[in-house]
Design an enzyme around this catalytic site. Structure first.
Site, short mmCIF file in Angstrom:
data_model
loop_
_atom_site.label_atom_id
_atom_site.label_comp_id
_atom_site.label_asym_id
_atom_site.label_seq_id
_atom_site.Cartn_x
_atom_site.Cartn_y
_atom_site.Cartn_z
N CYS A 118 -2.25 80.47 -42.18
CA CYS A 118 -3.39 80.87 -41.81
C CYS A 118 -4.44 80.13 -41.18
CB CYS A 118 -4.17 81.57 -42.81
SG CYS A 118 -5.21 83.22 -42.14
N HIS B 241 -0.84 85.00 -46.66
CA HIS B 241 -1.12 84.60 -48.27
C HIS B 241 -0.48 85.45 -49.03
CE1 HIS B 241 -4.70 82.49 -46.38
NE2 HIS B 241 -4.84 83.74 -45.84
N1 GLN Z 1 -10.76 81.60 -40.44
C1 GLN Z 1 -9.61 82.00 -39.66
C2 GLN Z 1 -9.35 83.33 -39.08
O1 GLN Z 1 -10.22 84.20 -39.63
C3 GLN Z 1 -8.47 81.82 -40.80
C4 GLN Z 1 -8.65 82.75 -41.93
C5 GLN Z 1 -7.94 82.38 -43.12
O2 GLN Z 1 -7.16 81.28 -43.45
N2 GLN Z 1 -7.63 83.48 -43.98
O3 GLN Z 1 -8.73 83.65 -38.34
#
Ligand code: GLN
Length: 235
Positions: free
Chosen positions: A89, A187
């Protein structure tokens, strides 16, 4: 087998630490000696890791982590030397040439993967299923996603998977891989729900096929996986 967890102080959302625990367990069960190194953002990134892991993160920590890794240079050097890198992510977005910063403006990424990310109209939130690039030999992925980012793949990477349910990169593909660098929006944690992906990374790092684990060691992993696959309505 040296496993290096990059910046748990900045990049560790939704239990992404589970990716580290699963790699450690699956390596140990095969008799591989394992050392786990956790590197906070005020520490140097060691060059002698076999697998480097990056988790998800909120927008601002993602920006800070990118600046630190760029200044440190250790991750770039380790990847140049052939280390395996698995990023989730925020970690995945950071590997690209550019990503959307905290207020949406484009910021330079680490340039370790030919992808570029911006901010989408809506957050992608929920369960995701995706079918993996057949060249990788990994069964269907199950995961949880929560991100604003959308990611475009360049010509030097391949999609990790095709989305069955969910958002992923935003264009029907999910994640990307090139050489021994692999990124995903999943995740779950991804390697807990998808032991086949964990074993792919271990195989790359070990430089050889690894024996399957005894069935009793896989029981809980497979039960969790089946439960999460069944939680998504008919595909
Ligand atoms: N901040 C990033 C987004 O919203 C990644 C979010 C995350 O790692 N869950 O795209």
């Amino acid at each position: 087998m040296r496993l290096v967890w990059i910046y748990p102080d900045l990049l560790s959302t939704y239990g992404d630490r589970g990716n580290l625990l699963v790699l450690e367990r699956r390596a140990r069960l095969r008799g591989l000696p394992v050392e786990v190194v956790e590197v906070n953002s005020d520490q140097r990134v060691p060059l002698d890791g076999d697998i480097y892991l990056m988790g998800g993160g909120e927008d601002l920590p993602q920006v800070l982590a990118t600046r630190r890794l760029q200044a440190d240079g250790g991750l770039h050097e380790a990847v140049r030397q052939g280390a395996v890198l698995f990023a989730v992510c925020a970690g995945y977005q950071m590997l690209g040439t550019e990503f959307g910063g905290a207020d949406g403006q484009p910021l330079p990424g680490l340039g370790l993967l030919d992808i570029s990310s911006g901010r989408g109209e809506r957050r992608g939130v929920g369960e995701i299923l995706a079918d993996v690039d057949p060249a990788l030999g990994v069964p269907r992925l199950t995961g949880f996603e929560n991100h604003q980012g959308v990611t475009r793949l360049g010509g030097d990477v391949k999609p990790l998977a095709r989305v069955v349910t969910g958002v992923g990169n935003g264009d029907g593909t999910e994640g990307a891989h090139s050489g021994r660098v692999l990124g995903t929006y999943l995740h779950g944690p991804a390697l807990v729900r998808n032991p086949g992906l964990a074993d792919l990374l271990l195989t790359w790092a070990a430089g050889q096929q690894l024996p399957p684990l005894p069935p009793q060691a896989e029981e809980l992993a497979l039960r969790l996986r089946d439960e999460r696959l069944a939680a998504v309505p008919a595909q």
